[in-house]
Design a protein around this motif. Structure first.
Motif, PDB file in Angstrom:
ATOM      1  N   SER A 128      -9.826   1.853   0.403  1.00 19.89           N
ATOM      2  CA  SER A 128      -9.051   0.621   0.217  1.00 19.89           C
ATOM      3  C   SER A 128      -7.572   0.892   0.442  1.00 19.89           C
ATOM      4  CB  SER A 128      -9.255   0.071  -1.193  1.00 19.89           C
ATOM      5  OG  SER A 128     -10.609  -0.288  -1.402  1.00 19.89           O
ATOM      6  N   ASP A 131      -2.337  -2.099  -2.673  1.00 18.39           N
ATOM      7  CA  ASP A 131      -1.891  -3.488  -2.770  1.00 18.39           C
ATOM      8  C   ASP A 131      -0.364  -3.480  -2.718  1.00 18.39           C
ATOM      9  OD1 ASP A 131      -1.445  -6.128  -3.262  1.00 18.39           O
ATOM     10  OD2 ASP A 131      -2.284  -6.153  -5.286  1.00 18.39           O
ATOM     11  N   ALA A 155      -6.402  -5.240   0.466  1.00 17.28           N
ATOM     12  CA  ALA A 155      -6.764  -5.894  -0.793  1.00 17.28           C
ATOM     13  C   ALA A 155      -7.178  -7.336  -0.526  1.00 17.28           C
ATOM     14  CB  ALA A 155      -5.575  -5.864  -1.756  1.00 17.28           C
TER      15      ALA A 155
END
Length: 398
Positions: A128, A131, A155
């Motif tokens: 991932s 963010d 995100a």
């Protein structure tokens, strides 16, 4: 203002560029022929001497101002070097490329901000993405464009709700669950819709999320003075010949929506300046492009029928950059295409001394040209608006 098309170099400047050319060729030779570590110092910028090859491990030091040393290769994140390194084509030389190697595009100022770049490029490959939308946008606005992040998943809202179907989406506020709100002071659309009433100070496009307010009436009423209407602009061309175009810095996409209602397809560029503008545009059912005003427009020459810009092209842009942008707009418009310069603002003396001559150098034909006072900050500021409809010549447009 420098609108000259001829550049005269002094002997010292010419010698500098000759040195730069020789130095860069030597650097390329060493990078491709020797695995050893070396240091190379010159007086050019860091971006011009960055070596993207991650297999050699070289360290390159650059002094750009004579007193500050720019980042070395070892200062840069490995994933950035991997993303920007040359990649050999699996099948060898390709005549379309004219090469056996692909060189990845990346904004050359990226390496001028190593601390931010390291934060941005620190992620688990195949995992991932952090963010960090605010960090990404700041890098982009500094010229790190296109951004170098490639191998992670961005995100997304945990309970994402799909957008409303067309045509309901065109004039509806989407679900709060369609946005990751971390980067913004507002944490829901209700806050954005009401911020023109509740929030003091300046915010970019402060009232344009309020679709039932002023946004609902833009460009549809009969034009007068500085305010041109879409019908008025479309009437300058044969019906159906304005089909595709671009809205440069288009806020929440209302111009694209209005043009869609006239069977014209518009792509909207927008930044996310304290609001999820790109997400909002997409939720409404039109296409956003996330790029800054310094980016070369991603369209081929002579292709667009119309290009519109409201408020974004103004005197906050450095004059030389603005001159580049005007020529880029001219480039992407087809012969006979229209450039709708909507409420360009500047100081009174700047308009006649700088901006009118600048626009005239580009080669547009004036279809409509209106100036007026910008009075929201008071008459003492001596600020002016220019609204213009400009046409790229149908014949001899080069």
């Amino acid at each position: 203002m420098d609108c000259s098309s001829t550049l005269t170099l002094s002997p010292s400047t010419g010698a500098f560029f000759l040195f730069l050319l020789v130095a860069s060729n030597l650097l390329t030779f060493f990078l491709t022929s020797s695995p050893s570590t070396f240091s190379f110092t010159t007086t050019t910028t860091a971006a011009a001497t960055m070596a993207p090859d991650t297999d050699t491990g070289e360290s390159i030091s650059v002094d750009s101002e004579g007193d500050e040393t720019s980042p070395t290769i070892s200062d840069l994140p490995p994933e950035f070097l991997a993303a920007t390194s040359p990649q050999k084509l699996p099948l060898g030389y390709n005549p379309n490329f004219g090469s056996d190697t692909i060189y990845a595009p990346v904004g050359h100022p990226c390496i001028l901000f190593p601390e931010e770049l390291n934060k941005y490029m620190s992620y688990e490959i195949n995992g991932s993405c952090p963010d960090d939308e605010l960090l990404a946008q700041r890098l982009l606005l500094k010229g790190c464009e296109p951004l170098p992040r490639r191998r992670c998943r961005p995100a997304a809202p945990p309970d994402y709700i799909e957008p409303l179907p067309l045509p309901d989406s065109l004039w509806s506020i989407p679900s709060d669950k369609s946005v990751v709100w971390t980067a913004y002071s507002c944490k829901d659309y209700s806050c954005l819709v009401n911020r023109s009433h509740n929030q003091e100070g300046f915010s970019d496009c402060k009232d344009c999320f309020e679709l039932g307010g002023r946004e609902k009436f833009r460009w549809i009423t009969q034009g007068h003075g500085l305010d041109f209407s879409i019908d008025e602009v479309l009437a300058t061309k044969k019906p159906g010949t304005l089909r595709i175009g671009l809205d440069l810095g288009g806020g929440t996409g209302t111009f694209a929506i209005r043009m869609r209602e006239k069977n014209v397809t518009i792509v909207t560029t927008s930044m996310n300046l304290n609001g999820p503008f790109n997400s909002f545009i997409a939720s409404r059912g039109v296409i956003p492009l996330f790029l800054s005003v310094s980016q070369r427009l991603p369209f081929f020459d002579n292709t667009l029928d119309i290009l519109h810009s409201m408020h974004v092209l103004n005197n906050w842009i450095p004059k030389k950059l603005l001159h580049f942008m005007l020529f880029d707009i001219y480039r992407v418009l087809r012969p006979g295409g229209l450039f709708w310069l909507d409420h360009f603002f500047c100081l009174e003396e700047q308009l006649e001394e700088a901006y009118v001559p600048m626009i005239e150098t580009v080669g547009f034909k004036k279809v409509k040209w209106v100036t007026g006072w910008k009075l929201d900050r008071g008459p003492d500021m001596r600020e002016m608006y220019l609204s213009a409809l400009l046409e790229k010549p149908l014949k001899k447009s080069w």
